[in-house]
Write a protein that holds these residues in place. Sequence first.
Motif, mmCIF file in Angstrom:
data_model
loop_
_atom_site.group_PDB
_atom_site.id
_atom_site.type_symbol
_atom_site.label_atom_id
_atom_site.label_comp_id
_atom_site.label_asym_id
_atom_site.label_seq_id
_atom_site.Cartn_x
_atom_site.Cartn_y
_atom_site.Cartn_z
ATOM 1 N N ILE A 178 0.842 -1.194 0.000
ATOM 2 C CA ILE A 178 0.000 0.000 0.000
ATOM 3 C C ILE A 178 0.880 1.247 0.000
ATOM 4 N N TYR A 179 1.982 1.187 0.694
ATOM 5 C CA TYR A 179 2.936 2.297 0.699
ATOM 6 C C TYR A 179 3.419 2.562 -0.722
ATOM 7 N N LEU A 180 3.709 1.461 -1.434
ATOM 8 C CA LEU A 180 4.143 1.581 -2.829
ATOM 9 C C LEU A 180 3.071 2.235 -3.681
ATOM 10 N N LEU A 181 1.832 1.786 -3.497
ATOM 11 C CA LEU A 181 0.734 2.359 -4.269
ATOM 12 C C LEU A 181 0.525 3.821 -3.909
ATOM 13 N N TYR A 182 0.732 4.135 -2.636
ATOM 14 C CA TYR A 182 0.608 5.531 -2.206
ATOM 15 C C TYR A 182 1.604 6.408 -2.960
ATOM 16 N N THR A 183 2.867 5.955 -3.027
ATOM 17 C CA THR A 183 3.862 6.776 -3.716
ATOM 18 C C THR A 183 3.522 6.908 -5.185
ATOM 19 N N ASP A 184 3.002 5.844 -5.784
ATOM 20 C CA ASP A 184 2.695 5.904 -7.216
ATOM 21 C C ASP A 184 1.450 6.711 -7.508
ATOM 22 N N CYS A 185 0.351 6.367 -6.847
ATOM 23 C CA CYS A 185 -0.936 6.927 -7.265
ATOM 24 C C CYS A 185 -1.266 8.251 -6.583
ATOM 25 N N ALA A 186 -0.807 8.445 -5.350
ATOM 26 C CA ALA A 186 -1.185 9.673 -4.678
ATOM 27 C C ALA A 186 -0.122 10.749 -4.848
ATOM 28 N N LEU A 187 1.136 10.401 -4.625
ATOM 29 C CA LEU A 187 2.169 11.428 -4.649
ATOM 30 C C LEU A 187 2.473 11.938 -6.040
ATOM 31 N N LYS A 188 2.193 11.125 -7.055
ATOM 32 C CA LYS A 188 2.476 11.596 -8.411
ATOM 33 C C LYS A 188 1.260 12.266 -9.030
ATOM 34 N N ASP A 189 0.172 12.309 -8.308
ATOM 35 C CA ASP A 189 -1.040 12.907 -8.825
ATOM 36 C C ASP A 189 -1.013 14.406 -8.550
#
Lengths: 93, 209
Positions: free
Chosen positions: A49-60
């Motif tokens: 989930i941390y990985l998905l957070y960096t991908d989907c939330a932080l790059k948005d």
Amino acid sequence: KNPYGADDGIEEIHAGGLELRCFQTRTDVKFVITAEPGTSDMEYVLKEIYLLYTDCALKDPFYELEMPIRCELFTQAVDNLIEHVEKNGPSKR
Amino acid sequence: MSRAPSNILDRPLGGRGRNSSTETAVSQSAFAYLYSELVQYHQSRVASISELERRLESSGYGIGLKVLELLSYRSRESKRETRLMNILQFVSANVWKSLFGKPADSLERSIDHADEFMIVDYEPLTSTYVSVPSDLGQLSVDSFLSGIVAGVLDGAGFSARVTAHSVTLEEGEAGYGSSNSSLPPRKDKAVFLVKFSPEVLKRDTGLER
């Protein structure tokens, strides 16, 4: 004790009907997961989930830090992840 | 002390010769963060969705002009494109290949309007990690890419208005898996609508005779 310095965090709580696990990142973002007792591989899920957070939330560009995460991509990805884990158990990529 | 003269336009970006093959690639994350910042920068200065799209388009326009120059030089063709279909093929195949590593997924002609064409990309680079909130409705962050296309076409002498649209994928379309397997498959594709100016159409039909 958290080896990375911060000792204020909750790591694990085992209660009557649930188990709670916390994952704290180096940037003091906390991921908390609540599940039925006896669930295995919560650590793995938290890291994913941390990985998905960096991908989907932080790059948005439309996500602001500290705000509730309303990124559709993130919610979809987390849903898919949980489904996948439920079906197959932990699969190390 | 003399170096073998190598034209700067022939050398790849990054890398100083020894490991240039490994150093020419930039991580997708780096691009994603940079582009996210670009979008946020413009968003704080505009009052409407269409203005944001227009700003992204003008950001990409300059790139389009330069890409056209670079590709024309590198391809060493002695003649420049003068026909409409040829320049569209050039954009959807060559430009896409040099920018994204693969040609565009399809090039279509509109049935209703003779001056409209559509370039389709199932995985546009600029919106891989972007989730547009519902209050911004129709915004397409791929407007940056449509700016690039407009730059290329304008530079080649085919003035056009290019707009980016996110079109929901139909059942069964784009069946191949996304390049990043941890992300859910995309729900929409990017369609770049190219609308040529009337004089371009006229000139092209004139050339046909």
